[in-house]
Enzyme design. Structure first.
Site, PDB file in Angstrom:
ATOM      1  N   CYS A  57     -31.806 -59.940  -1.430  1.00  0.00           N
ATOM      2  CA  CYS A  57     -31.381 -58.635  -1.951  1.00  0.00           C
ATOM      3  C   CYS A  57     -32.574 -57.777  -2.349  1.00  0.00           C
ATOM      4  O   CYS A  57     -32.453 -56.569  -2.455  1.00  0.00           O
ATOM      5  CB  CYS A  57     -30.416 -58.818  -3.116  1.00  0.00           C
ATOM      6  SG  CYS A  57     -30.985 -59.998  -4.327  1.00  0.00           S
ATOM      7  N   GLU A  73     -27.849 -52.156   4.089  1.00  0.00           N
ATOM      8  CA  GLU A  73     -28.501 -53.442   3.861  1.00  0.00           C
ATOM      9  C   GLU A  73     -28.288 -54.319   5.092  1.00  0.00           C
ATOM     10  O   GLU A  73     -27.154 -54.642   5.441  1.00  0.00           O
ATOM     11  CB  GLU A  73     -27.901 -54.136   2.632  1.00  0.00           C
ATOM     12  CG  GLU A  73     -28.567 -55.463   2.348  1.00  0.00           C
ATOM     13  CD  GLU A  73     -28.113 -56.097   1.043  1.00  0.00           C
ATOM     14  OE1 GLU A  73     -26.896 -56.180   0.816  1.00  0.00           O
ATOM     15  OE2 GLU A  73     -28.977 -56.516   0.256  1.00  0.00           O
ATOM     16  N   LYS A  78     -19.491 -72.035  -8.893  1.00  0.00           N
ATOM     17  CA  LYS A  78     -18.828 -72.027  -7.588  1.00  0.00           C
ATOM     18  C   LYS A  78     -19.896 -71.652  -6.564  1.00  0.00           C
ATOM     19  O   LYS A  78     -20.251 -70.486  -6.416  1.00  0.00           O
ATOM     20  CB  LYS A  78     -17.708 -70.971  -7.605  1.00  0.00           C
ATOM     21  CG  LYS A  78     -16.564 -71.192  -6.654  1.00  0.00           C
ATOM     22  CD  LYS A  78     -16.902 -71.194  -5.187  1.00  0.00           C
ATOM     23  CE  LYS A  78     -17.163 -69.854  -4.556  1.00  0.00           C
ATOM     24  NZ  LYS A  78     -17.546 -69.988  -3.133  1.00  0.00           N
ATOM     25  N   GLU A  95     -25.214 -59.082  -9.704  1.00  0.00           N
ATOM     26  CA  GLU A  95     -26.445 -58.856  -8.923  1.00  0.00           C
ATOM     27  C   GLU A  95     -26.006 -58.656  -7.486  1.00  0.00           C
ATOM     28  O   GLU A  95     -25.522 -59.603  -6.851  1.00  0.00           O
ATOM     29  CB  GLU A  95     -27.390 -60.066  -9.014  1.00  0.00           C
ATOM     30  CG  GLU A  95     -27.902 -60.385 -10.395  1.00  0.00           C
ATOM     31  CD  GLU A  95     -28.828 -59.329 -10.978  1.00  0.00           C
ATOM     32  OE1 GLU A  95     -29.195 -58.360 -10.269  1.00  0.00           O
ATOM     33  OE2 GLU A  95     -29.172 -59.460 -12.162  1.00  0.00           O
TER      34      GLU A  95
END
Ligand code: NDP
Length: 453
Positions: free
Chosen positions: A263, A356, A154, A229
């Protein structure tokens, strides 16, 4: 059927309209995968290996086409996009060695013989984010297929084009129907259906910690296997004895690659106070030198952000009056551009330092010594990546062992090598991808006793 529009982030122009799959279509894909499963696991190891190698060759033969799709569909610079398509082929080729190495054990037991088998886990749902649509697809796809599992991917709504094409290339390479399917659609519809459907036995998710932790809870209801992750807030630690020129020259690429939508971005630079001013002098020209612009130009190093919403989110970390030390360039006009931005000095609770950002914004913080560097590096719920710059090998190892993070580089800004394990500590994830042990995440161990007496 509803559709969604893929925009070119560099021009804001529509480049494609893609059908949004429904939950019923996800169910149909799961049925097709279930039908393909017995045949795929029965393919002889050598044959499965050569199918994966053929798949890799076909991906390589379409490298430029895939790269151009990524340039227009995600705004990635073309050099980076070519590397990303090459990474898919390299990972498929690396795991093509897997089918012939799914080795079990023979364990001495009284009265007979014990052997173990590595069995395919079952249908794998790969939920892929928009930041690296091709590599992250490949990291799950390669080992999952090698271990004998059907895969349903997906892709992110904003960036489905390369995954759709790689799905077509799999068929061209000779993978049987139903072994690898790509289902573009909404995360809350198609992704959630993969998570909730009992025939899907493993979810591999890359994305936000918020969605990842929710999916983990959803998977728990069926004790479904899950690899996560998630986010990061990695530190780039520069000690006074380091090669400062090299540390400063590479620091922009450690955080502004992929416009910071990474990331592993080292978005906190921690510099030993005695060399802080010198480091900032060296960092400024390096940041101003980052080539930001047309993703189709081979000289471009940084493209736009993925969307207008994301740019607004990134910009919120640099409000009016923010301590901007210096800032690179970004094109004017259409496109979701944001210049490489260096913040210093920042307060200890500044969100740009603690959260982040997922954009080209970095904070630089002076630290007194090794102990303070470790304390600040670990003062985050995340633990994905990081760098340590020093010429003292003892310190490099000491600090590497003390920093709570899954992937560290000493005197380097690189993060991911597909033949080494990749994954996070703390809220950066669960499990490891890549490297020689990744096949274990896609197999179950079966233990069989055979009586001989
Ligand atoms: P999300 O976590 O929302 O999306 C990642 C993937 O999960 C997409 O394919 C998304 O589909 C899908 N998804 C969303 N909701 C569900 C659900 N309920 N069930 C199953 N699948 C779902 O990340 P965003 O794209 O919203 O990005 C938000 C932030 O997350 C970023 O700003 C960044 O901080 C972080 N992020 C981290 C990444 C990493 O590499 N670790 C990658 C991407 C984001 P859809 O596209 O339809 O929403």
């Amino acid at each position: 059927m509803s559709t969604f529009t893929v925009l070119n982030p560099a021009t804001e122009q529509a480049v494609a309209s893609v059908p949004a799959s429904s939950a019923e279509q996800a169910d149909e894909a799961i049925s097709r995968a279930a039908a393909a499963q017995p045949g795929w696991r029965a393919v002889a190891p050598g044959e499965r290996a050569s199918l994966l190698r053929r798949f890799a060759d076909v991906v390589d033969a379409h490298n430029e086409e895939l790269a151009q799709l990524e340039v227009t569909g995600t705004g990635h610079p073309v050099g980076q996009a070519r590397w990303e398509a090459g990474n898919v082929a390299a990972v498929l080729r690396y795991y093509s060695a897997g089918p012939e190495r799914l080795l079990g054990q023979q364990i001495p037991v009284p009265g007979g013989l014990n052997v173990t088998f590595k069995e395919p886990v079952g249908i794998v749902g790969l939920i892929v984010p928009w930041n690296f649509p091709m590599p992250i697809l490949g990291w799950g796809l390669g080992p999952a297929l090698a271990a004998g599992n059907p895969v349903i991917a997906k892709p992110a709504e904003r960036t489905p084009l390369t995954a759709i094409r790689i799905g077509e290339l799999a068929l061209e390479a000779g993978l049987p129907e139903g072994v690898f399917q790509v289902l573009p659609g909404k995360g809350s519809v198609v992704g959630q259906r993969l998570v909730d459907h009992e025939l899907v036995r493993k979810i591999v998710f890359t994305g936000s910690t918020e969605v990842g932790s929710k999916l983990m809870a959803d998977c728990a209801r069926q004790v479904k296997r899950v690899t996560l992750e998630l986010g990061g807030k990695s530190a780039n630690i520069v000690f006074a004895d380091a090669d400062l020129e090299q540390a400063a020259a590479t620091a922009p690429y450690a955080v502004f690659d992929n416009a910071g939508q990474d990331c592993c971005a080292r978005s906190r630079i921690l510099v030993e106070r005695s060399v802080f001013d010198r480091f900032m002098e060296l960092l400024e020209p390096a940041v101003l030198g980052v080539a930001v612009g047309d993703p189709g130009d081979p000289g471009t190093e940084m493209g736009p952000l993925i969307s207008a919403e994301h740019r607004a989110r990134v910009a919120s970390y640099v409000p009016d009056g923010a301590p901007v030390a210096f800032r690179g360039q970004a094109p004017a006009g259409p496109g979701y551009w944001y210049p490489p931005t260096v913040l210093a000095p920042v307060g200890a609770d500044d969100p740009a330092l603690t959260e982040e950002v997922f954009g080209p914004v970095v904070t630089v913080v002076p630290v007194e010594d090794e102990a303070e560097a470790i304390r600040i590096a670990n003062d985050t719920p995340y633990g994905l990546s990081g760098s340590i710059w020093t010429r003292d090998i003892g310190r490099a190892l000491r600090v590497a062992r003390a920093v709570e993070t899954g992937n560290l580089s000493v005197n380097s800004h690189a993060s991911v090598r597909y033949w080494t394990p990749f994954g996070g500590f703390k809220q950066s994830g669960l499990g490891r991808e890549l490297g020689p042990d990744a096949l274990d995440a896609f197999t179950e161990v079966k233990n069989v006793f055979i009586a001989t007496e």
